[in-house]
Design an enzyme around this catalytic site. Structure first.
Site, PDB file in Angstrom:
ATOM      1  N   GLY A  65      -3.838   7.844  -2.617  1.00 27.14           N
ATOM      2  CA  GLY A  65      -2.854   7.370  -1.643  1.00 27.14           C
ATOM      3  C   GLY A  65      -1.909   8.497  -1.282  1.00 27.14           C
ATOM      4  CD  GLN A  72       3.627  11.936  -4.495  1.00 27.56           C
ATOM      5  OE1 GLN A  72       3.325  13.028  -4.951  1.00 27.56           O
ATOM      6  NE2 GLN A  72       4.604  11.795  -3.618  1.00 27.56           N
ATOM      7  CD  GLN A  76       1.006   4.030 -12.830  1.00 26.38           C
ATOM      8  OE1 GLN A  76       1.578   4.262 -13.892  1.00 26.38           O
ATOM      9  NE2 GLN A  76       1.246   4.726 -11.723  1.00 26.38           N
ATOM     10  CG  HIS A 105       7.936   6.391 -11.012  1.00 24.35           C
ATOM     11  ND1 HIS A 105       9.228   6.781 -11.263  1.00 24.35           N
ATOM     12  CD2 HIS A 105       7.985   5.061 -10.761  1.00 24.35           C
ATOM     13  CE1 HIS A 105      10.027   5.719 -11.183  1.00 24.35           C
ATOM     14  NE2 HIS A 105       9.287   4.663 -10.879  1.00 24.35           N
ATOM     15  CD  GLU A 107      12.434   2.771  -6.088  1.00 27.27           C
ATOM     16  OE1 GLU A 107      11.958   3.835  -5.654  1.00 27.27           O
ATOM     17  OE2 GLU A 107      11.819   2.040  -6.887  1.00 27.27           O
ATOM     18  CD  GLU A 150      24.345   5.653  18.117  1.00 27.39           C
ATOM     19  OE1 GLU A 150      25.348   6.038  17.482  1.00 27.39           O
ATOM     20  OE2 GLU A 150      24.401   5.229  19.273  1.00 27.39           O
TER      21      GLU A 150
HETATM   22  P1  NAD Z   1      -0.175   4.578  -2.963  1.00 26.69           P
HETATM   23  O1  NAD Z   1      -0.027   3.112  -2.888  1.00 26.69           O
HETATM   24  O2  NAD Z   1       0.052   5.412  -1.731  1.00 26.69           O
HETATM   25  O3  NAD Z   1      -1.637   4.956  -3.481  1.00 26.69           O
HETATM   26  C1  NAD Z   1      -2.232   4.300  -4.571  1.00 26.69           C
HETATM   27  C2  NAD Z   1      -3.717   4.626  -4.655  1.00 26.69           C
HETATM   28  O4  NAD Z   1      -4.279   3.890  -5.732  1.00 26.69           O
HETATM   29  C3  NAD Z   1      -4.538   4.269  -3.418  1.00 26.69           C
HETATM   30  O5  NAD Z   1      -5.541   5.231  -3.238  1.00 26.69           O
HETATM   31  C4  NAD Z   1      -5.167   2.934  -3.815  1.00 26.69           C
HETATM   32  O6  NAD Z   1      -6.374   2.677  -3.133  1.00 26.69           O
HETATM   33  C5  NAD Z   1      -5.438   3.179  -5.287  1.00 26.69           C
HETATM   34  N1  NAD Z   1      -5.549   1.946  -6.089  1.00 26.69           N
HETATM   35  C6  NAD Z   1      -4.779   0.825  -6.017  1.00 26.69           C
HETATM   36  N2  NAD Z   1      -5.171  -0.069  -6.948  1.00 26.69           N
HETATM   37  C7  NAD Z   1      -6.198   0.512  -7.625  1.00 26.69           C
HETATM   38  C8  NAD Z   1      -7.027   0.095  -8.692  1.00 26.69           C
HETATM   39  N3  NAD Z   1      -6.886  -1.116  -9.256  1.00 26.69           N
HETATM   40  N4  NAD Z   1      -7.987   0.957  -9.121  1.00 26.69           N
HETATM   41  C9  NAD Z   1      -8.146   2.166  -8.559  1.00 26.69           C
HETATM   42  N5  NAD Z   1      -7.404   2.614  -7.523  1.00 26.69           N
HETATM   43  C10 NAD Z   1      -6.456   1.794  -7.076  1.00 26.69           C
HETATM   44  O7  NAD Z   1       0.753   5.069  -4.167  1.00 26.69           O
HETATM   45  P2  NAD Z   1       1.740   6.357  -4.218  1.00 26.69           P
HETATM   46  O8  NAD Z   1       2.941   6.095  -3.374  1.00 26.69           O
HETATM   47  O9  NAD Z   1       0.936   7.591  -4.020  1.00 26.69           O
HETATM   48  O10 NAD Z   1       2.245   6.253  -5.734  1.00 26.69           O
HETATM   49  C11 NAD Z   1       1.482   6.739  -6.815  1.00 26.69           C
HETATM   50  C12 NAD Z   1       2.436   7.159  -7.914  1.00 26.69           C
HETATM   51  O11 NAD Z   1       3.255   8.237  -7.449  1.00 26.69           O
HETATM   52  C13 NAD Z   1       3.400   6.061  -8.363  1.00 26.69           C
HETATM   53  O12 NAD Z   1       3.618   6.197  -9.737  1.00 26.69           O
HETATM   54  C14 NAD Z   1       4.684   6.398  -7.590  1.00 26.69           C
HETATM   55  O13 NAD Z   1       5.854   5.914  -8.198  1.00 26.69           O
HETATM   56  C15 NAD Z   1       4.624   7.907  -7.621  1.00 26.69           C
HETATM   57  N6  NAD Z   1       5.410   8.603  -6.583  1.00 26.69           N
HETATM   58  C16 NAD Z   1       5.302   8.237  -5.276  1.00 26.69           C
HETATM   59  C17 NAD Z   1       6.029   8.924  -4.316  1.00 26.69           C
HETATM   60  C18 NAD Z   1       5.909   8.584  -2.847  1.00 26.69           C
HETATM   61  O14 NAD Z   1       6.689   9.130  -2.061  1.00 26.69           O
HETATM   62  N7  NAD Z   1       4.996   7.756  -2.406  1.00 26.69           N
HETATM   63  C19 NAD Z   1       6.873   9.997  -4.691  1.00 26.69           C
HETATM   64  C20 NAD Z   1       6.919  10.380  -6.035  1.00 26.69           C
HETATM   65  C21 NAD Z   1       6.177   9.671  -6.965  1.00 26.69           C
HETATM   66 MG    MG Z   2      10.366   5.098  -6.622  1.00 24.54          MG
HETATM   67 MG    MG Z   3      27.741   5.072  18.242  1.00 22.48          MG
END
Ligand code: NAD
Ligand code: MG
Ligand code: MG
Length: 334
Positions: free
Chosen positions: A28, A30, A88, A110, A197, A233
């Site tokens: 996804g 990350q 997870q 995370h 958040e 804005e």
């Molecule tokens: P996301 O929802 O964008 O991606 C998740 C991925 O996992 C997808 O490819 C999805 O298809 C897959 N998935 C979902 N369920 C599954 C399962 N049961 N089996 C196998 N694959 C499965 O998630 P993300 O936003 O990339 O977050 C991932 C981690 O990174 C989290 O721990 C999040 O807190 C952390 N994080 C995210 C960000 C951000 O900006 N999005 C920033 C820093 C850290």
């Molecule tokens: Mg967060």
């Molecule tokens: Mg104004």
């Protein structure tokens, strides 16, 4: 490595990862950025996905090897879990745990699952975190431009004695060492991330916007004007704060706006809001929030989906859709 230092590429040993296979679970936001950046950094990367995952062809087209989650977890010397936080625990038990043998490095983006005990890794496994302070597309784009996004790193468990070296090399492999890497703990990363958040970035900002919008609409003003002044804005102001800080933003607005800001802001965000923020933080620290969110998912996320539907019906959404169609520079996807 002393405390409070910021680490850069020069502090890392990239060879630490040279003979390792890195399994990235999830593709996804990350996952895709980590997999592509590490692969471009010259490391051996495999991606773990569900058999029916829509991301499979995308990852394969990018030249990455894709396996089922179970196979990727047992192939990787380093196993990075980039699945949704609320999934997870169950995926760990069913598909990851058996593949993570003694001496391997289990990683996260995370601190949630480890800090709140959703995942309890065996004692002989290294456990680390690299959390970029930006969304995945930025992590990828900055890397392609030979820059990087600042990252937090942490080591929860160092069974082999090599965990920090590997975690730092990983953070540099996704580009973090070009920007700066700050060492922290799973606890601090997790609690500050959730607090930010909930009270400011997502929860605080959306409620502030909707309350302002409703105040103007209830007072009889045109909802389109209300939308412009309370939502549209906001971007201008946030961009200025992002680039120059609060005082830099205030320098750019009118004196009238600045005087209103300093005299009325503390009335809107008064002592009761600060008290509420402390209670929100306390719920995070006690694990109450995590417990509630995990239970919500186990129960089928009914409340979550209902609240989503209700929020979609708010007037600010329909007014916004109409007004955004007048703004050709905005991506009309939503
Ligand atoms: P996301 O929802 O964008 O991606 C998740 C991925 O996992 C997808 O490819 C999805 O298809 C897959 N998935 C979902 N369920 C599954 C399962 N049961 N089996 C196998 N694959 C499965 O998630 P993300 O936003 O990339 O977050 C991932 C981690 O990174 C989290 O721990 C999040 O807190 C952390 N994080 C995210 C960000 C951000 O900006 N999005 C920033 C820093 C850290
Ligand atoms: Mg967060
Ligand atoms: Mg104004």
């Amino acid at each position: 490595m002393p405390d409070k230092k910021t680490y850069y590429d020069a502090d890392a040993n990239p060879d630490a990862l040279a003979d390792k296979t890195i399994a990235i679970l999830g593709y996804g936001s990350q996952g895709h950025a980590h997999a592509l950046n590490l692969s471009d950094s010259g490391y051996d990367v495999v991606v773990g996905l569900r058999p029916d995952s829509a991301s499979r062809p995308t990852a394969e087209a990018a030249g990455l090897e894709v396996l089922d989650v179970t196979d990727a977890a047992s192939r990787g010397d380093i196993v990075m879990v980039l699945l949704p936080d609320e999934r997870q625990g169950e995926v760990w038990a069913a598909e990851i745990r058996d593949g993570v043998a003694q001496g391997k490095l289990l990683m996260f983006g995370h601190g949630f699952s480890i800090h709140f005990g959703e995942i309890e890794p065996p004692a002989g496994v290294d456990v680390g975190m690299v959390a970029p302070k930006g969304p995945g597309h930025l992590v990828r784009r900055q890397f392609e431009e030979r820059k990087g996004v600042p990252c937090l790193m942490a080591v929860h468990q160092d069974a082999t004695g090599n965990a920090r070296e590997l975690v730092l090399a990983y953070a540099c492999g996704i580009g973090g060492g070009r920007a700066g890497i700050i060492e922290t703990t799973f606890k601090d990363e997790c609690e500050t991330d959730l607090f930010g958040e909930q009270s400011v970035l997502c929860g605080g900002a959306t409620e502030l916007v909707r309350a302002g919008f409703e105040t103007l609409v209830e007072a009889g003003y045109d909802p389109r004007l209300a939308y412009f002044e309370t939502l549209h804005e906001l971007k201008l102001i946030v961009d200025l704060m992002y680039e120059k800080g609060v005082q830099g933003m205030r320098y750019s607005i009118s004196n009238t706006a600045e005087y209103g800001d300093m005299t009325r802001g503390p009335r809107v965000i008064g002592p009761e809001v600060r008290e509420a923020m402390k209670r929100v933080l306390a719920d995070i620290q006690s694990g109450e929030f995590a417990k509630e969110w995990i239970a919500e998912n186990r129960a089928g996320a009914e409340n979550f989906n209902r609240m989503r539907d209700e929020a979609s019906g708010h007037q600010i959404e329909s007014v916004g859709r109409d007004l955004r169609s007048m703004m050709p520079w905005i991506d009309q996807e939503f």
